[in-house]
Scaffold this motif. Structure first.
Motif, PDB file in Angstrom:
ATOM      1  N   PHE A   1      46.668  84.834-121.340  1.00 18.94           N
ATOM      2  CA  PHE A   1      46.192  84.442-120.015  1.00 18.94           C
ATOM      3  C   PHE A   1      46.194  85.635-119.064  1.00 18.94           C
ATOM      4  O   PHE A   1      45.214  85.890-118.362  1.00 18.94           O
ATOM      5  CB  PHE A   1      47.078  83.316-119.463  1.00 18.94           C
ATOM      6  CG  PHE A   1      46.781  82.967-118.036  1.00 18.94           C
ATOM      7  CD1 PHE A   1      45.635  82.260-117.698  1.00 18.94           C
ATOM      8  CD2 PHE A   1      47.640  83.363-117.020  1.00 18.94           C
ATOM      9  CE1 PHE A   1      45.349  81.941-116.378  1.00 18.94           C
ATOM     10  CE2 PHE A   1      47.371  83.052-115.697  1.00 18.94           C
ATOM     11  CZ  PHE A   1      46.231  82.337-115.375  1.00 18.94           C
ATOM     12  N   PHE A   2      47.303  86.376-119.031  1.00 14.45           N
ATOM     13  CA  PHE A   2      47.416  87.532-118.142  1.00 14.45           C
ATOM     14  C   PHE A   2      46.415  88.605-118.528  1.00 14.45           C
ATOM     15  O   PHE A   2      45.774  89.210-117.660  1.00 14.45           O
ATOM     16  CB  PHE A   2      48.847  88.063-118.172  1.00 14.45           C
ATOM     17  CG  PHE A   2      49.122  89.106-117.131  1.00 14.45           C
ATOM     18  CD1 PHE A   2      48.821  88.889-115.798  1.00 14.45           C
ATOM     19  CD2 PHE A   2      49.697  90.310-117.477  1.00 14.45           C
ATOM     20  CE1 PHE A   2      49.086  89.853-114.829  1.00 14.45           C
ATOM     21  CE2 PHE A   2      49.967  91.275-116.526  1.00 14.45           C
ATOM     22  CZ  PHE A   2      49.656  91.038-115.197  1.00 14.45           C
TER      23      PHE A   2
ATOM     24  N   THR B   1      43.538  88.184-119.890  1.00  8.68           N
ATOM     25  CA  THR B   1      42.228  87.706-119.448  1.00  8.68           C
ATOM     26  C   THR B   1      42.058  87.909-117.946  1.00  8.68           C
ATOM     27  O   THR B   1      41.006  88.351-117.484  1.00  8.68           O
ATOM     28  CB  THR B   1      42.050  86.220-119.813  1.00  8.68           C
ATOM     29  OG1 THR B   1      42.192  86.081-121.228  1.00  8.68           O
ATOM     30  CG2 THR B   1      40.690  85.708-119.386  1.00  8.68           C
ATOM     31  N   LEU B   2      43.109  87.603-117.180  1.00 11.27           N
ATOM     32  CA  LEU B   2      43.051  87.838-115.730  1.00 11.27           C
ATOM     33  C   LEU B   2      42.759  89.300-115.417  1.00 11.27           C
ATOM     34  O   LEU B   2      41.952  89.613-114.543  1.00 11.27           O
ATOM     35  CB  LEU B   2      44.384  87.470-115.075  1.00 11.27           C
ATOM     36  CG  LEU B   2      44.617  86.042-114.665  1.00 11.27           C
ATOM     37  CD1 LEU B   2      46.006  85.894-114.065  1.00 11.27           C
ATOM     38  CD2 LEU B   2      43.571  85.556-113.696  1.00 11.27           C
TER      39      LEU B   2
ATOM     40  N   ARG C   1      38.991  90.054-116.090  1.00  6.21           N
ATOM     41  CA  ARG C   1      37.903  89.254-115.548  1.00  6.21           C
ATOM     42  C   ARG C   1      37.928  89.021-114.040  1.00  6.21           C
ATOM     43  O   ARG C   1      37.062  88.342-113.521  1.00  6.21           O
ATOM     44  CB  ARG C   1      37.858  87.912-116.259  1.00  6.21           C
ATOM     45  CG  ARG C   1      37.585  88.091-117.732  1.00  6.21           C
ATOM     46  CD  ARG C   1      37.406  86.792-118.404  1.00  6.21           C
ATOM     47  NE  ARG C   1      37.278  87.020-119.834  1.00  6.21           N
ATOM     48  CZ  ARG C   1      36.364  86.479-120.578  1.00  6.21           C
ATOM     49  NH1 ARG C   1      35.480  85.685-120.041  1.00  6.21           N
ATOM     50  NH2 ARG C   1      36.317  86.722-121.859  1.00  6.21           N
ATOM     51  N   THR C   2      38.920  89.531-113.354  1.00  2.00           N
ATOM     52  CA  THR C   2      38.962  89.323-111.907  1.00  2.00           C
ATOM     53  C   THR C   2      38.788  90.645-111.179  1.00  2.00           C
ATOM     54  O   THR C   2      39.205  91.686-111.657  1.00  2.00           O
ATOM     55  CB  THR C   2      40.299  88.693-111.461  1.00  2.00           C
ATOM     56  OG1 THR C   2      41.365  89.506-111.923  1.00  2.00           O
ATOM     57  CG2 THR C   2      40.470  87.303-111.986  1.00  2.00           C
TER      58      THR C   2
ATOM     59  N   LEU D   1      43.186  90.834-107.751  1.00  2.00           N
ATOM     60  CA  LEU D   1      44.315  90.119-108.334  1.00  2.00           C
ATOM     61  C   LEU D   1      45.536  90.272-107.442  1.00  2.00           C
ATOM     62  O   LEU D   1      45.932  91.389-107.112  1.00  2.00           O
ATOM     63  CB  LEU D   1      44.617  90.660-109.743  1.00  2.00           C
ATOM     64  CG  LEU D   1      45.740  89.989-110.515  1.00  2.00           C
ATOM     65  CD1 LEU D   1      45.442  88.496-110.727  1.00  2.00           C
ATOM     66  CD2 LEU D   1      45.923  90.673-111.866  1.00  2.00           C
TER      67      LEU D   1
ATOM     68  N   LEU E   1      49.507  89.107-107.168  1.00  2.00           N
ATOM     69  CA  LEU E   1      50.666  88.526-107.839  1.00  2.00           C
ATOM     70  C   LEU E   1      51.862  88.633-106.902  1.00  2.00           C
ATOM     71  O   LEU E   1      52.307  89.721-106.581  1.00  2.00           O
ATOM     72  CB  LEU E   1      50.967  89.261-109.142  1.00  2.00           C
ATOM     73  CG  LEU E   1      49.873  89.248-110.205  1.00  2.00           C
ATOM     74  CD1 LEU E   1      50.268  90.137-111.379  1.00  2.00           C
ATOM     75  CD2 LEU E   1      49.596  87.839-110.681  1.00  2.00           C
TER      76      LEU E   1
ATOM     77  N   CYS F   1      56.310  87.614-111.972  1.00  2.00           N
ATOM     78  CA  CYS F   1      55.361  88.696-112.265  1.00  2.00           C
ATOM     79  C   CYS F   1      55.864  89.562-113.407  1.00  2.00           C
ATOM     80  O   CYS F   1      55.099  89.965-114.279  1.00  2.00           O
ATOM     81  CB  CYS F   1      55.135  89.576-111.041  1.00  2.00           C
ATOM     82  SG  CYS F   1      54.392  88.742-109.643  1.00  2.00           S
TER      83      CYS F   1
ATOM     84  N   VAL G   1      40.464  95.435-112.713  1.00  2.00           N
ATOM     85  CA  VAL G   1      40.629  94.881-111.372  1.00  2.00           C
ATOM     86  C   VAL G   1      40.330  95.965-110.338  1.00  2.00           C
ATOM     87  O   VAL G   1      40.792  97.090-110.471  1.00  2.00           O
ATOM     88  CB  VAL G   1      42.078  94.369-111.201  1.00  2.00           C
ATOM     89  CG1 VAL G   1      42.328  93.869-109.801  1.00  2.00           C
ATOM     90  CG2 VAL G   1      42.384  93.295-112.222  1.00  2.00           C
TER      91      VAL G   1
END
Length: 194
Positions: A17-18, A20-21, A24-25, A28, A30, A35, A54
């Motif tokens: 998940f992290f 992918t973040l 794709r963002t 970001l 946090l 974290c 990012v």
């Protein structure tokens, strides 16, 4: 917890998940005591490529990290050639020199903000070591000084409010500002006497 189940996410799921973040963002943020778990999860899943894409990264974490987590974060930030804005609020207490070396090599930055969490409790020696590595130390090799000294640096905004900088830190920075591209420098709430 994982959605639609009663079981908790595995470290591998968190890591995917992290990762992918990070890819794709554009922006970001946090701000959580977990974290460090996300950064650490990447280091426990070596088959994932923790490359960030990012543009704007804001990380605020008040707990202590392990040196390996700082190194992993520094490496991820350094490999990101798209990042223009970096805001870090960390204790930097156990950060190894590799972390600071990585940060000083992020030449794509146009906006850098560094600050400590509220109520940070560290020894005077650790505090001096952190500021030497982060801002300006022996031989003026701190992250900020190295970024300002690097000719192709694109840094335009530098925010060092509340770091408790001393005269020597400020003078090392002030000496380089006229030859840099920095047009916004924030240094209030420090211990500058000059």
């Amino acid at each position: 917890q994982c959605p639609n189940t009663e079981r908790y996410c595995t470290p591998e799921m968190i890591s995917k998940f992290f990762a992918t973040l990070l890819k794709r963002t554009e922006h970001l943020i946090l701000c959580d005591s977990r974290c460090v778990d996300m950064v650490a999860s990447l280091s426990t899943t070596p088959q994932l490529d923790p490359t960030m894409e990012v543009q704007s990264f804001y990380l605020s974490e008040e707990t202590s990290w392990r040196p390996t987590d700082y190194s992993r974060l520094g490496g991820m930030i350094q490999r990101n050639t798209h990042m223009t804005r970096l805001h870090l609020c960390l204790r930097f207490h156990d950060a190894p020199s590799e972390m600071f070396e990585s940060l000083s090599n992020v030449t794509s930055l146009t906006d850098l903000k560094l600050w400590f969490p509220r109520y940070i409790r560290i020894t005077v020696q650790d505090y001096q070591r952190i500021l030497s590595n982060l801002v300006a130390g022996e031989g003026d090799n701190g992250v900020v000084v190295r970024l300002l000294r690097y000719p192709p640096s694109r840094l335009k905004s530098l925010d060092l409010r509340g770091l408790r900088l001393r005269d020597r830190h400020f003078l090392a920075i002030a000496h380089l500002l006229p030859t840099s591209q920095v047009d916004t420098f924030r240094a209030t709430r420090n211990m500058i006497q000059a």
